[in-house]
Write an enzyme that holds these catalytic residues in place. Structure first.
Site, short mmCIF file in Angstrom:
data_model
loop_
_atom_site.label_atom_id
_atom_site.label_comp_id
_atom_site.label_asym_id
_atom_site.label_seq_id
_atom_site.Cartn_x
_atom_site.Cartn_y
_atom_site.Cartn_z
N GLU A 113 0.85 -1.20 0.00
CA GLU A 113 0.00 0.00 0.00
C GLU A 113 0.88 1.24 0.00
OE1 GLU A 113 -2.32 -0.27 3.56
OE2 GLU A 113 -3.18 -2.19 2.95
N LYS A 115 2.13 4.58 1.48
CA LYS A 115 2.17 5.10 2.85
C LYS A 115 1.82 6.59 2.80
CE LYS A 115 4.99 5.04 7.03
NZ LYS A 115 4.90 6.43 7.39
N ASP A 117 1.15 10.28 3.73
CA ASP A 117 1.79 11.15 4.72
C ASP A 117 0.75 12.10 5.31
OD1 ASP A 117 3.75 12.14 6.27
OD2 ASP A 117 4.78 13.25 4.69
N LYS A 310 10.68 3.33 3.45
CA LYS A 310 10.72 4.79 3.40
C LYS A 310 11.45 5.25 2.14
CE LYS A 310 8.90 6.23 7.34
NZ LYS A 310 9.61 7.07 8.24
N CYS A 404 13.88 48.48 9.77
CA CYS A 404 13.40 47.82 8.55
C CYS A 404 14.44 47.93 7.43
CB CYS A 404 12.09 48.49 8.12
SG CYS A 404 11.56 48.02 6.48
N CYS A 407 13.00 50.67 4.85
CA CYS A 407 12.75 52.09 5.14
C CYS A 407 13.52 52.61 6.35
CB CYS A 407 11.26 52.34 5.34
SG CYS A 407 10.63 51.60 6.86
N CYS A 422 7.56 45.64 10.18
CA CYS A 422 7.78 47.06 9.99
C CYS A 422 6.40 47.70 10.10
CB CYS A 422 8.36 47.31 8.60
SG CYS A 422 8.32 49.04 8.17
N CYS A 427 6.15 52.57 4.44
CA CYS A 427 7.34 51.82 4.04
C CYS A 427 7.23 51.44 2.56
CB CYS A 427 7.46 50.56 4.91
SG CYS A 427 8.66 49.40 4.29
S1 IVH Z 1 -0.61 0.30 8.69
C1 IVH Z 1 0.12 -2.00 12.45
N1 IVH Z 1 -0.91 1.39 6.30
O1 IVH Z 1 2.28 5.06 8.86
C2 IVH Z 1 -0.11 -1.28 11.19
N2 IVH Z 1 -0.01 2.74 8.03
O2 IVH Z 1 4.40 3.83 11.16
C3 IVH Z 1 -0.16 0.16 11.37
N3 IVH Z 1 0.45 5.04 7.38
O3 IVH Z 1 1.01 5.31 12.10
C4 IVH Z 1 -0.27 1.03 10.24
N4 IVH Z 1 -0.24 4.86 5.29
O4 IVH Z 1 0.07 6.82 10.30
C5 IVH Z 1 -0.50 1.57 7.57
N5 IVH Z 1 -1.28 2.22 4.16
C6 IVH Z 1 -0.88 2.41 5.42
C7 IVH Z 1 -0.39 3.65 5.88
C8 IVH Z 1 0.05 3.77 7.20
C9 IVH Z 1 0.26 5.68 6.20
C10 IVH Z 1 1.04 5.65 8.59
C11 IVH Z 1 0.24 5.51 9.85
C12 IVH Z 1 1.10 4.76 10.83
C13 IVH Z 1 2.47 4.91 10.25
C14 IVH Z 1 3.27 3.63 10.45
#
Ligand code: IVH
Length: 666
Positions: A113, A115, A117, A310, A404, A407, A422, A427
C-alpha cells in the site's frame, strides 16, 4: 405534508444525498450536478427545520455541527494503534522477507500500500453509525476529534451494514487544497504551512470544527481495529469489505507473491510519487493472511508482519552564504537563506525560507554554515539543520536588525507572533508589495501592471500610495523602460476600467489582514457600500456568520486608522466605485444563459474559466462542475476530455469558446 410523510421524505432524501456524496467524494464519480445536489440538500434542510424530531446525526446536514470545544477528551484505543518498523533499501526488504519465511514458511503473500503522509486516525461505528473518531496519540490513548472528522466528506456518517467496527486510516490534505490554502494564507498575511501533513494535522487539532470543514481534508482507510464480529481471513479481504461498507480505500494497493515484485513496486513509486495529488512518504508492506499475521505476532513496538519502506530523503547539503530579509505587504519581515546552488529532487535550489528569527535561533543557523536542506512537501525548500561538524570558526551569528531593511524605521515584534514587522505605513517595500496585490487578478485585476512595471513606478517616484496609480499620466508611463504608446494606452485604459469594479475587489485589494477574496465578497454583499463598512463596529462585522473574531478585529482596526480613511476618501474622489454591484445586477431574462445549467470544460483562450463563470452567472446562468442529465449546455474549450464525452453520450448541447463569447456579447 403530514408528520408521517415528512418522516419518510427525510429518510428518502438522506439516503439519496448520502449516495451522491459517496459517488462524489469516495468514488470520485459524481452522477448529478452540484445544483441538483444543493436543491435536494435545501429540501432536506427545510424539512428538518420543520420537523426537528426527525433530524438524525447521520444526516448530510449535520457534518459541521456543535460548538467549539474547550479541549479534546482522551480516547483509549482498545486495540493499540502501533507504528511500523522501517526499511530503507532493498536489503532491508529482503531481510524482512527472509525473517518471515523462516518463521511461517514459504506460502506468503504481501499486500503493498502507499504510505500516506498524513495523520493516523481511528473511526468507530456502532450499529452502522459513526460514533467516535480519534487521533493515534501515543498509540494507547488518542484524542477525540469526532467533530472534526465528521467534516471530512469521504467519511461515511453511516455505513452500509449495521456493523460495530473500528476502522483505521490516514487523514490527509490533497496537494491542490494545500497549495490553495497556503496561497489564501499568504494573501491574508498569515503564516504558511510547511507541508500538507502539518496542514492536515493543524486542521484536525482545531477545537472549532468549522475550521476543519473549510480545509478540504480527505482520508484513505487501510485497516481494521476492534471488530468482534470479524468475518475476513486476509488483509486484502478486509480492504475489500471496507470498500463495500462505503469507505474510501486507496486504488493503488496491490498484492504480490514474491519480494522481487514488492521491491519493483517500491521502485516504481519512488519515481511516480510526484504524480499523485497527495503526499506519500513510502510503501507499507503487509502479510496478507490474518492467520500468518497472528503467528508472526509483534515486537514491543510494531508488528512483525508489516514494514514501512521509506523513500530516500529528498535532502541535500550545501553552504549558506547569506541571510536576506524581505518585507511583505503586511510588514512581516521574512529571512531567506541564500545558498550555494544545489540539486534537490530534480531542481536547483539556491534560496530557502528561514520563516522567522525564532527558527534561526532554535536551529542555530549562522552565515557561512554548512546546512542540510530539503524540499518541504516537495515544494518550498527549507533548512533542516546545520552540519555543526563542518564549522570552521568563520561563521557569523545572525542578528535581526533593529530597523526595517527597506525604510530604516524601527521594527516591532507583536505579542504572540513570531514575525518582526515594519509598522511604518509608508514603508516603500510594503507599499510595493501592497500594490502588486492591489492590481492582482482577484483584486482590481489591472492587466499590464506586472511586478517589473510596478518596480519602475516606485524607482521613478511616480507612486507613493495606491491612490497615485489613478493619477498616472501618459507622459509618466512613456518614460518607463519598454513602454510604448500602445502598452501605455492599454494600461491607462485598464486602470480607468478598474474604477468600475464592484466593492469586493477593492476591499480585497486593500490587503486588510485575514481578508481573503471570499471574505471580501461576503463583506461587500452584506454592507453594500464602503461607508457602511467603515462605520461598522467590530461587533457589527462579527455578526456576519462567515466572519470570525480575528478577522472582524482586523477590519475594525484597519478602518480605525486615519491613513486608511484618507486613502478611501482619495480613491472615492478619484472616481472609484465604492458600492457592491455583484449579485444585484439584474439578470437578463432574455439571455440564452438565463436559468440554464452550464458546465465549462477544457482550456479557454480568451477568458479564464472564472471570468467566463462570472459573466455567465451575471446573465442568470448557473455554472456547475459536472455533467449530468440536468446539464443544459456544455462549453468545451481546447483538450476537453471526459466531460465532453459524457455530454455527447447524454445528447447535451455543446458549444465552443467562440460561440460562448458571441452569446456573452449579444
Ligand atoms: S498500517 C500495524 N498502512 O504510517 C499497522 N499505516 O508507522 C499500522 N500510514 O502510524 C499502520 N499509510 O500513520 C499503515 N497504508 C498504510 C499507511 C500507514 C500511512 C502511517 C500511519 C502509521 C504509520 C506507520
Amino acid at each position: 405534508m403530514n408528520r408521517e410523510e415528512a418522516k419518510n421524505k427525510i429518510v428518502e432524501l438522506k439516503e439519496e444525498l448520502n449516495q451522491y456524496n459517496y459517488e462524489y467524494y469516495v468514488l470520485d464519480q459524481p452522477t448529478v450536478s452540484d445544483a441538483y445536489y444543493d436543491q435536494k440538500l435545501h429540501e432536506l434542510i427545510a424539512l428538518e427545520e420543520e420537523f426537528p424530531e426527525y433530524q438524525t446525526s447521520d444526516s448530510p446536514t449535520q457534518r459541521v455541527g456543535g460548538e467549539p470545544l474547550d479541549k479534546f477528551e482522551k480516547v483509549d484505543h482498545r486495540v493499540p494503534m502501533l507504528s511500523l518498523g522501517n526499511a530503507f533499501n532493498e536489503q532491508d526488504l529482503r531481510d524482512f522477507d527472509r525473517r518471515i519465511r523462516e518463521q511461517v514458511g514459504d506460502e506468503v503473500r504481501y499486500v503493498c500500500e502507499l504510505k500516506i503522509d498524513g495523520l493516523a486516525v481511528s473511526l468507530r461505528y456502532e450499529n452502522g453509525q459513526f460514533v467516535q473518531g480519534a487521533t493515534r496519540g501515543d498509540g494507547k490513548t488518542g484524542e477525540n476529534i469526532t467533530q472534526n472528522l465528521r467534516t471530512i466528506k469521504s467519511i461515511p456518517l453511516k455505513i452500509r451494514e449495521e456493523e460495530t467496527i473500528e476502522v483505521r486510516g490516514e487523514a490527509f490534505m490533497p496537494q491542490k487544497s494545500f497549495l490553495a490554502l497556503n496561497e489564501q494564507r499568504k494573501k491574508a498575511g498569515e503564516d504558511q504551512f510547511a507541508n500538507p501533513r502539518n496542514a492536515a494535522a493543524g486542521s484536525l487539532r482545531q477545537l472549532d470544527p468549522r475550521i476543519a470543514a473549510n480545509r478540504n481534508l480527505d482520508i484513505f482507510l487501510y485497516s481494521v481495529g476492534e471488530w468482534e464480529a470479524a468475518t475476513t481471513s486476509s488483509h486484502s479481504e478486509q480492504l475489500q469489505y471496507l470498500k463495500e461498507l462505503g469507505f474510501k480505500t486507496n486504488p493503488e494497493t496491490k498484492t504480490f507473491d514474491s519480494i522481487d515484485e514488492v521491491i519493483q513496486y517500491t521502485e516504481e513509486w519512488t519515481i511516480k510519487r510526484s504524480e499523485l495529488d497527495y503526499e506519500i512518504d513510502g510503501i507499507v508492506i503487509k502479510v496478507d493472511s490474518i492467520d500468518l499475521q497472528k503467528e508472526l505476532g509483534f515486537t514491543a513496538k510494531s508488528p512483525r508482519w508489516a514494514i514501512a519502506f521509506k523513500f530516500p530523503a529528498e535532502e541535500a547539503v550545501t553552504k549558506l552564504h547569506d541571510i536576506e530579509l524581505s518585507v511583505g505587504r503586511t510588514g512581516a519581515i521574512t529571512p531567506t537563506a541564500i545558498l550555494e546552488p544545489v540539486q534537490v529532487a530534480g531542481t536547483t535550489v539556491q534560496r530557502a525560507s528561514l520563516h522567522n528569527e525564532d527558527l534561526i535561533i532554535e536551529k542555530d543557523i549562522r552565515i557561512n554554515d554548512t546546512v542540510v536542506i530539503k524540499k518541504a512537501g516537495d515544494i518550498i525548500p527549507e533548512v533542516v539543520r546545520v552540519v555543526t561538524d563542518e564549522r570552521t570558526g568563520d561563521e557569523q551569528v545572525f542578528r535581526m536588525p533593529k530597523t526595517c531593511p527597506a525604510c530604516d524605521q524601527p521594527i516591532e515584534k507583536i505579542d504572540g507572533e513570531v514575525a518582526w514587522r515594519c509598522v511604518n505605513p509608508n514603508c516603500p517595500a510594503q507599499l510595493k508589495e501592497g500594490l502588486i496585490h492591489f492590481v492582482s487578478r482577484n483584486a482590481m485585476n489591472i492587466d499590464g501592471l506586472g511586478e517589473k512595471v510596478i518596480e519602475q513606478l516606485f524607482d521613478h517616484q511616480l507612486i507613493h500610495s495606491i491612490a497615485d496609480l489613478y493619477k498616472l499620466q501618459k507622459g509618466d508611463l512613456l518614460a518607463l523602460e519598454r513602454m510604448g504608446e500602445k502598452s501605455v494606452s492599454n494600461l491607462l485604459e485598464a486602470i480607468e476600467a478598474s474604477k468600475e469594479n464592484s466593492l469586493e475587489r477593492l476591499l480585497f485589494g486593500l490587503g486588510i489582514r485575514f481578508v481573503g477574496s471570499k471574505a471580501a465578497d461576503t463583506l461587500a454583499a452584506h454592507f453594500k457600500k464602503m461607508d457602511n463598512l467603515i462605520n461598522a463596529s467590530q461587533e457589527d462585522i462579527q455578526d456576519i456568520p462567515e466572519i470570525g473574531e480575528k478577522m472582524a478585529q482586523s477590519i475594525a482596526a484597519y478602518f480605525d486608522q486615519e491613513e486608511a480613511r484618507e486613502l478611501i476618501n482619495e480613491l472615492s474622489e478619484l472616481g472609484l466605485n465604492m458600492e457592491y454591484l455583484g449579485a444585484e445586477v439584474e439578470a437578463d431574462t432574455d439571455s440564452v444563459f438565463f436559468d440554464k445549467t452550464i458546465v465549462l470544460t477544457g482550456k479557454l483562450e480568451k477568458l479564464s474559466r472564472n471570468e467566463a463563470k462570472q459573466q455567465i452567472e451575471a446573465l442568470g446562468g448557473k455554472v456547475t462542475g459536472s455533467v449530468s442529465s440536468k446539464t443544459d449546455l456544455l462549453i468545451a474549450g481546447e483538450d476537453a476530455g471526459s466531460k465532453l464525452d459524457k455530454a455527447k453520450s447524454l445528447d447535451i448541447e455543446i458549444w465552443n469558446e467562440a460561440q460562448m463569447l458571441e452569446a456573452l456579447e449579444a
